[in-house]
Design a protein around this motif. Structure first.
Motif, PDB file in Angstrom:
ATOM      1  N   UNK A  30      -7.159  42.884  -1.307  1.00 38.54           N
ATOM      2  CA  UNK A  30      -6.667  41.592  -0.773  1.00 38.54           C
ATOM      3  C   UNK A  30      -6.098  42.166   0.526  1.00 38.54           C
ATOM      4  N   UNK A  31      -7.259  42.763   0.760  1.00 40.90           N
ATOM      5  CA  UNK A  31      -7.570  43.107   1.987  1.00 40.90           C
ATOM      6  C   UNK A  31      -8.619  43.056   3.016  1.00 40.90           C
ATOM      7  N   UNK A  32      -8.693  42.913   4.784  1.00 38.98           N
ATOM      8  CA  UNK A  32      -9.058  42.483   5.519  1.00 38.98           C
ATOM      9  C   UNK A  32     -10.064  41.223   5.678  1.00 38.98           C
ATOM     10  N   UNK A  33     -10.372  41.177   6.329  1.00 41.45           N
ATOM     11  CA  UNK A  33     -10.641  39.651   7.029  1.00 41.45           C
ATOM     12  C   UNK A  33     -11.711  38.595   5.291  1.00 41.45           C
ATOM     13  N   UNK A  34     -10.405  37.433   5.745  1.00 43.03           N
ATOM     14  CA  UNK A  34     -10.249  36.433   4.984  1.00 43.03           C
ATOM     15  C   UNK A  34     -11.862  35.536   4.180  1.00 43.03           C
ATOM     16  N   UNK A  35     -12.149  35.795   3.071  1.00 41.33           N
ATOM     17  CA  UNK A  35     -13.429  34.965   2.567  1.00 41.33           C
ATOM     18  C   UNK A  35     -13.548  33.606   2.344  1.00 41.33           C
ATOM     19  N   UNK A  36     -13.533  32.838   3.648  1.00 43.68           N
ATOM     20  CA  UNK A  36     -14.000  31.993   3.510  1.00 43.68           C
ATOM     21  C   UNK A  36     -14.327  30.893   1.711  1.00 43.68           C
ATOM     22  N   UNK A  37     -13.694  30.079   1.374  1.00 41.80           N
ATOM     23  CA  UNK A  37     -14.605  30.085   0.062  1.00 41.80           C
ATOM     24  C   UNK A  37     -14.157  28.484  -0.064  1.00 41.80           C
ATOM     25  N   UNK A  38     -15.224  27.791  -1.016  1.00 38.85           N
ATOM     26  CA  UNK A  38     -13.571  26.247  -2.214  1.00 38.85           C
ATOM     27  C   UNK A  38     -14.339  26.603  -3.500  1.00 38.85           C
ATOM     28  N   UNK A  39     -13.343  26.446  -3.429  1.00 37.70           N
ATOM     29  CA  UNK A  39     -12.996  26.975  -5.302  1.00 37.70           C
ATOM     30  C   UNK A  39     -13.391  25.835  -6.234  1.00 37.70           C
ATOM     31  N   UNK A  40     -14.337  26.679  -6.966  1.00 33.57           N
ATOM     32  CA  UNK A  40     -15.340  25.985  -8.046  1.00 33.57           C
ATOM     33  C   UNK A  40     -14.354  24.851  -8.757  1.00 33.57           C
ATOM     34  N   UNK A  41     -15.551  23.592  -9.629  1.00 37.43           N
ATOM     35  CA  UNK A  41     -14.901  23.210 -10.494  1.00 37.43           C
ATOM     36  C   UNK A  41     -14.587  23.733 -11.514  1.00 37.43           C
ATOM     37  N   UNK A 185     -12.000  18.811  -7.347  1.00 38.55           N
ATOM     38  CA  UNK A 185     -12.993  18.778  -7.408  1.00 38.55           C
ATOM     39  C   UNK A 185     -14.501  19.220  -5.760  1.00 38.55           C
ATOM     40  N   UNK A 186     -15.269  19.238  -5.953  1.00 43.08           N
ATOM     41  CA  UNK A 186     -15.925  18.884  -4.006  1.00 43.08           C
ATOM     42  C   UNK A 186     -15.133  19.774  -3.175  1.00 43.08           C
ATOM     43  N   UNK A 187     -14.434  20.848  -3.243  1.00 44.03           N
ATOM     44  CA  UNK A 187     -13.175  20.811  -2.146  1.00 44.03           C
ATOM     45  C   UNK A 187     -12.474  20.021  -2.200  1.00 44.03           C
ATOM     46  N   UNK A 188     -12.445  19.246  -2.370  1.00 48.60           N
ATOM     47  CA  UNK A 188     -11.241  18.338  -2.329  1.00 48.60           C
ATOM     48  C   UNK A 188     -10.044  18.032  -2.939  1.00 48.60           C
ATOM     49  N   UNK A 189      -8.583  17.936  -2.839  1.00 53.13           N
ATOM     50  CA  UNK A 189      -8.007  17.855  -3.852  1.00 53.13           C
ATOM     51  C   UNK A 189      -6.658  16.961  -3.389  1.00 53.13           C
ATOM     52  N   UNK A 190      -6.237  16.111  -4.470  1.00 53.78           N
ATOM     53  CA  UNK A 190      -4.799  15.770  -4.230  1.00 53.78           C
ATOM     54  C   UNK A 190      -3.611  16.345  -3.275  1.00 53.78           C
ATOM     55  N   UNK A 191      -3.623  17.799  -4.734  1.00 53.26           N
ATOM     56  CA  UNK A 191      -2.628  19.199  -4.635  1.00 53.26           C
ATOM     57  C   UNK A 191      -3.074  19.944  -5.571  1.00 53.26           C
ATOM     58  N   UNK A 192      -2.695  21.323  -5.026  1.00 49.30           N
ATOM     59  CA  UNK A 192      -2.827  22.330  -5.057  1.00 49.30           C
ATOM     60  C   UNK A 192      -1.865  23.032  -5.639  1.00 49.30           C
TER      61      UNK A 192
END
Length: 258
Positions: A30-41, A185-192
């Motif tokens: 888990x080290x190194x640069x972050x992978x800027x990704x969104x979660x899948x549905x 979904x769609x990389x949007x959420x009310x809460x995580x």
């Protein structure tokens, strides 16, 4: 006051557009640069996303070093255990009302007594947070590393991951924890939710700074969640400082008696 610059809006938009799903290309530690990704549905995706323009400056950052000396905390009933830096404090407290019999709650603080995380087991089932489509906020997964822990599957779940996620409000709000619940979904959420759906009869559990992350209002207390002015600041917290490196190792070391 929005607190979001034009470049910040472009940055998070780029993340969403470039992302196909939860990263499969994370390094094992888990080290190194972050992978800027969104979660899948639903479920893990097969590809990793390209970093956004705002995150690219952190691509060569080195992850913070972890503490030199570590110890192991185990609750009296030996139902959970995890590693933490030698000078950090782990203390058992009374479980929340409504938790299952035998539930444990442990608070972790640093050497100065500042709060870092809470481990709580035996949590009751909770329904996914819902809100109007207009109220859903974009979010990104800055760091995500798979971890072997007991869990149950089903719709809206993935394998457990130790994550650091950021949701966009008037600032970028971030939180770390373990979860196997899809954010939205769609990389949007009310809460995580930083919650793992546990095995049948065992209840859910959480090991995180906050159990549920949202886009806070200007008059709400943000701490212990993190707040950043830019995505680069969030990347710097993950990659450069020792706090997240230590927290991530602690979360990764969790063992739960199934």
């Amino acid at each position: 006051m929005t607190g979001i610059t034009a470049s910040g809006r472009k940055g998070i938009a780029a993340v969403v557009l470039l992302t196909a799903g939860l990263m499969a290309g994370c390094s094992s530690d888990g080290k190194g640069a972050p992978a800027w990704t969104a979660e899948p549905a639903t479920g893990p995706a097969s590809g990793s996303a390209a970093p956004s323009a705002t995150a690219s400056a952190s691509a060569s950052a080195t992850a913070g070093a972890t503490a030199a000396a570590w110890k192991v905390f185990t609750d009296p009933a030996k139902t959970v255990s995890f590693e933490l830096p030698q000078d950090w404090i782990a203390q058992s407290v009374d479980p929340d009302k409504g938790t299952l019999p035998g539930a444990v709650k442990i608070e972790v603080k640093d050497a100065e007594g500042a709060y870092l995380a809470t481990l709580q087991t035996g949590l009751p089932e909770t329904s996914a947070a819902s809100c109007a489509a207009s109220a859903r906020k974009p979010y990104v997964v800055v760091s995500s590393v798979p971890v072997e822990l007991p869990h149950s599957g089903g719709q809206g779940t993935i394998d457990p991951h130790v994550v650091f996620r950021v949701i966009q409000g008037y600032r970028y709000f971030g939180s770390y924890g373990i979860t196997n619940l899809v954010g939205g979904t769609d990389s949007k959420a009310c809460q995580l939710q930083n919650v793992v759906q546990g095995l049948a009869g065992k209840g859910n559990y959480s090991f995180s700074d906050v159990r549920s992350l949202k886009a806070f209002a200007t008059d709400e207390k943000v701490a212990p969640a993190k707040a950043f002015d830019t995505l680069d600041q969030a990347a710097g917290y993950v990659n450069k400082g020792s706090e997240f490196a230590n927290v991530q190792r602690m979360l990764m070391s969790l063992e739960i008696k199934s």
